[in-house]
Design an enzyme around this catalytic site. Structure first.
Site, PDB file in Angstrom:
ATOM      1  N   TYR A 131       0.816  -1.214   0.000  1.00 34.48           N
ATOM      2  CA  TYR A 131       0.000   0.000   0.000  1.00 34.48           C
ATOM      3  C   TYR A 131       0.848   1.261   0.000  1.00 34.48           C
ATOM      4  O   TYR A 131       0.403   2.309  -0.516  1.00 34.48           O
ATOM      5  CB  TYR A 131      -1.009  -0.037   1.161  1.00 34.48           C
ATOM      6  CG  TYR A 131      -2.135  -0.978   0.841  1.00 34.48           C
ATOM      7  CD1 TYR A 131      -3.124  -0.630  -0.069  1.00 34.48           C
ATOM      8  CD2 TYR A 131      -2.185  -2.259   1.391  1.00 34.48           C
ATOM      9  CE1 TYR A 131      -4.136  -1.509  -0.409  1.00 34.48           C
ATOM     10  CE2 TYR A 131      -3.200  -3.144   1.057  1.00 34.48           C
ATOM     11  CZ  TYR A 131      -4.172  -2.763   0.158  1.00 34.48           C
ATOM     12  OH  TYR A 131      -5.167  -3.636  -0.186  1.00 34.48           O
ATOM     13  N   ARG A 149       1.241   1.803  -3.594  1.00 33.61           N
ATOM     14  CA  ARG A 149       0.008   2.315  -4.188  1.00 33.61           C
ATOM     15  C   ARG A 149      -0.143   3.809  -3.913  1.00 33.61           C
ATOM     16  O   ARG A 149      -0.613   4.564  -4.759  1.00 33.61           O
ATOM     17  CB  ARG A 149      -1.210   1.573  -3.628  1.00 33.61           C
ATOM     18  CG  ARG A 149      -1.198   0.056  -3.769  1.00 33.61           C
ATOM     19  CD  ARG A 149      -1.362  -0.460  -5.179  1.00 33.61           C
ATOM     20  NE  ARG A 149      -0.216  -0.235  -6.040  1.00 33.61           N
ATOM     21  CZ  ARG A 149       0.944  -0.905  -5.957  1.00 33.61           C
ATOM     22  NH1 ARG A 149       1.134  -1.833  -5.049  1.00 33.61           N
ATOM     23  NH2 ARG A 149       1.923  -0.645  -6.800  1.00 33.61           N
ATOM     24  N   GLN A 151     -16.308   2.648  -5.227  1.00 32.67           N
ATOM     25  CA  GLN A 151     -15.576   1.434  -4.871  1.00 32.67           C
ATOM     26  C   GLN A 151     -14.075   1.703  -4.796  1.00 32.67           C
ATOM     27  O   GLN A 151     -13.322   0.872  -4.300  1.00 32.67           O
ATOM     28  CB  GLN A 151     -15.817   0.341  -5.921  1.00 32.67           C
ATOM     29  CG  GLN A 151     -17.264  -0.090  -6.083  1.00 32.67           C
ATOM     30  CD  GLN A 151     -17.418  -1.087  -7.199  1.00 32.67           C
ATOM     31  OE1 GLN A 151     -16.703  -2.091  -7.262  1.00 32.67           O
ATOM     32  NE2 GLN A 151     -18.339  -0.831  -8.121  1.00 32.67           N
ATOM     33  N   VAL A 192     -10.445   3.270  -3.797  1.00 32.25           N
ATOM     34  CA  VAL A 192      -9.809   3.694  -2.557  1.00 32.25           C
ATOM     35  C   VAL A 192      -8.967   4.947  -2.767  1.00 32.25           C
ATOM     36  O   VAL A 192      -8.415   5.495  -1.798  1.00 32.25           O
ATOM     37  CB  VAL A 192      -8.951   2.567  -1.940  1.00 32.25           C
ATOM     38  CG1 VAL A 192      -9.819   1.368  -1.599  1.00 32.25           C
ATOM     39  CG2 VAL A 192      -7.801   2.165  -2.865  1.00 32.25           C
ATOM     40  N   ASP A 193      -8.852   5.433  -4.011  1.00 31.75           N
ATOM     41  CA  ASP A 193      -8.094   6.659  -4.255  1.00 31.75           C
ATOM     42  C   ASP A 193      -8.915   7.873  -3.803  1.00 31.75           C
ATOM     43  O   ASP A 193     -10.096   7.764  -3.466  1.00 31.75           O
ATOM     44  CB  ASP A 193      -7.708   6.770  -5.732  1.00 31.75           C
ATOM     45  CG  ASP A 193      -8.921   6.858  -6.662  1.00 31.75           C
ATOM     46  OD1 ASP A 193      -9.715   7.810  -6.530  1.00 31.75           O
ATOM     47  OD2 ASP A 193      -9.083   5.977  -7.537  1.00 31.75           O
ATOM     48  N   HIS A 246     -14.881   0.766  -0.019  1.00 30.53           N
ATOM     49  CA  HIS A 246     -13.778  -0.171   0.223  1.00 30.53           C
ATOM     50  C   HIS A 246     -12.607   0.457   0.959  1.00 30.53           C
ATOM     51  O   HIS A 246     -11.510  -0.095   0.958  1.00 30.53           O
ATOM     52  CB  HIS A 246     -13.316  -0.772  -1.108  1.00 30.53           C
ATOM     53  CG  HIS A 246     -14.385  -1.570  -1.786  1.00 30.53           C
ATOM     54  ND1 HIS A 246     -14.450  -1.740  -3.155  1.00 30.53           N
ATOM     55  CD2 HIS A 246     -15.450  -2.233  -1.280  1.00 30.53           C
ATOM     56  CE1 HIS A 246     -15.513  -2.482  -3.460  1.00 30.53           C
ATOM     57  NE2 HIS A 246     -16.130  -2.789  -2.340  1.00 30.53           N
ATOM     58  N   GLY A 306     -18.033   3.165 -14.815  1.00 33.68           N
ATOM     59  CA  GLY A 306     -16.726   2.507 -14.807  1.00 33.68           C
ATOM     60  C   GLY A 306     -16.629   1.264 -13.957  1.00 33.68           C
ATOM     61  O   GLY A 306     -15.622   1.059 -13.290  1.00 33.68           O
ATOM     62  N   THR A 307     -17.631   0.432 -14.003  1.00 34.32           N
ATOM     63  CA  THR A 307     -17.575  -0.818 -13.257  1.00 34.32           C
ATOM     64  C   THR A 307     -18.231  -1.925 -14.061  1.00 34.32           C
ATOM     65  O   THR A 307     -19.190  -1.687 -14.807  1.00 34.32           O
ATOM     66  CB  THR A 307     -18.261  -0.696 -11.882  1.00 34.32           C
ATOM     67  OG1 THR A 307     -18.308  -1.980 -11.257  1.00 34.32           O
ATOM     68  CG2 THR A 307     -19.662  -0.133 -12.002  1.00 34.32           C
ATOM     69  N   SER A 308     -17.729  -3.124 -13.881  1.00 32.90           N
ATOM     70  CA  SER A 308     -18.266  -4.283 -14.590  1.00 32.90           C
ATOM     71  C   SER A 308     -19.506  -4.849 -13.907  1.00 32.90           C
ATOM     72  O   SER A 308     -20.103  -5.804 -14.400  1.00 32.90           O
ATOM     73  CB  SER A 308     -17.203  -5.381 -14.668  1.00 32.90           C
ATOM     74  OG  SER A 308     -16.862  -5.813 -13.353  1.00 32.90           O
TER      75      SER A 308
END
Length: 233
Positions: free
Chosen positions: A53, A56, A86, A88-89, A104, A172-174
């Site tokens: 992390y 990241r 969703q 974490v940025d 998240h 922007g999510t599946s």
């Protein structure tokens, strides 16, 4: 002012250069996901998780919010915008969005391992943590991340926001990551739903009328803004 509730996923940040473990050749490829992003992994090797992390965070500081983030901020001029992410940025916050709920966790925050209510924001240059990192009480810390195998504490607030939505948007999510993928099912029957993704997953398990915008986030959000201002103001 209509309440516009927006659920964002990795796709909105990908255009800024933030990689995800679902990308082909993505940044998690050298790390088994469960080793660096699960409760078991943290118990087994916390030093590796801290290291992961830290990297990241370094990468996050090298990127900027993109047009999609900035347009969502601009929509606050016309709508009561609430973002459920969703990611974490902190790119939504850096773009200026004022109401962001992280499902998240948050990469730039850590929390006490003995008093989890004690959450601390990391600011450059002090963004790295290790086994030796302690808070002001002397307690060890961990990433303020919802690991795999852990509950999602903000899911209930997210469902409440979704129930209150006058307009609901997915970007922007599946729609493959649960429980976040189930949020659209909490919308009221009359609420219009917009889904922006270059390759949107066709939702077949819902009786909702979903408007698909098959574009990447920046293009799709620009189109969405035009639609919203034309039809809902």
């Amino acid at each position: 002012m209509k309440k516009l509730v927006i659920s964002t996923g990795a796709g909105i940040s990908a255009e800024s250069g933030v990689k995800t473990f679902r990308d082909t050749g993505g940044l998690w490829e050298n790390y088994p996901v469960m080793k660096v992003a699960s409760a078991d992994g943290f118990r087994e090797n916390p030093a590796l998780v801290h290291q992961f992390y830290n990297a990241r965070r370094d990468q996050l500081l090298s990127v900027q919010p993109n047009a999609a983030h900035l347009i969502l901020k601009e929509l606050e001029n016309d709508f009561d915008v609430r973002i459920i992410t969703q990611n974490v940025d902190n790119l939504h916050e850096r773009a200026g969005s004022t109401n962001v709920l992280h499902l998240h966790g948050e990469l730039m925050k850590i929390r006490s391992m003995t008093h989890p209510e004690r959450v601390y924001e990391l600011t450059p240059p002090d963004i790295h943590t290790s086994l030796e990192t302690r808070d002001s009480y002397g307690d060890p810390v961990r990433p303020h991340i919802v690991f795999f195998q852990e509950d999602v504490p903000n899911f209930e607030p997210a469902t409440q926001l979704t129930r209150e939505a006058d307009i609901f948007v997915v970007i922007g999510t599946s729609l493959a990551v649960y429980p976040a993928a189930s949020l659209l099912h909490y919308t009221r029957p009359e609420v219009p739903i917009y889904y922006i993704d270059p390759k949107p997953t066709i939702v077949t398990t819902s009786n909702k009328d979903i408007n698909y915008i098959a574009k990447k986030a920046s293009e799709g959000v620009a189109e969405l803004a035009e639609i919203l201002r034309k039809n809902y103001l």
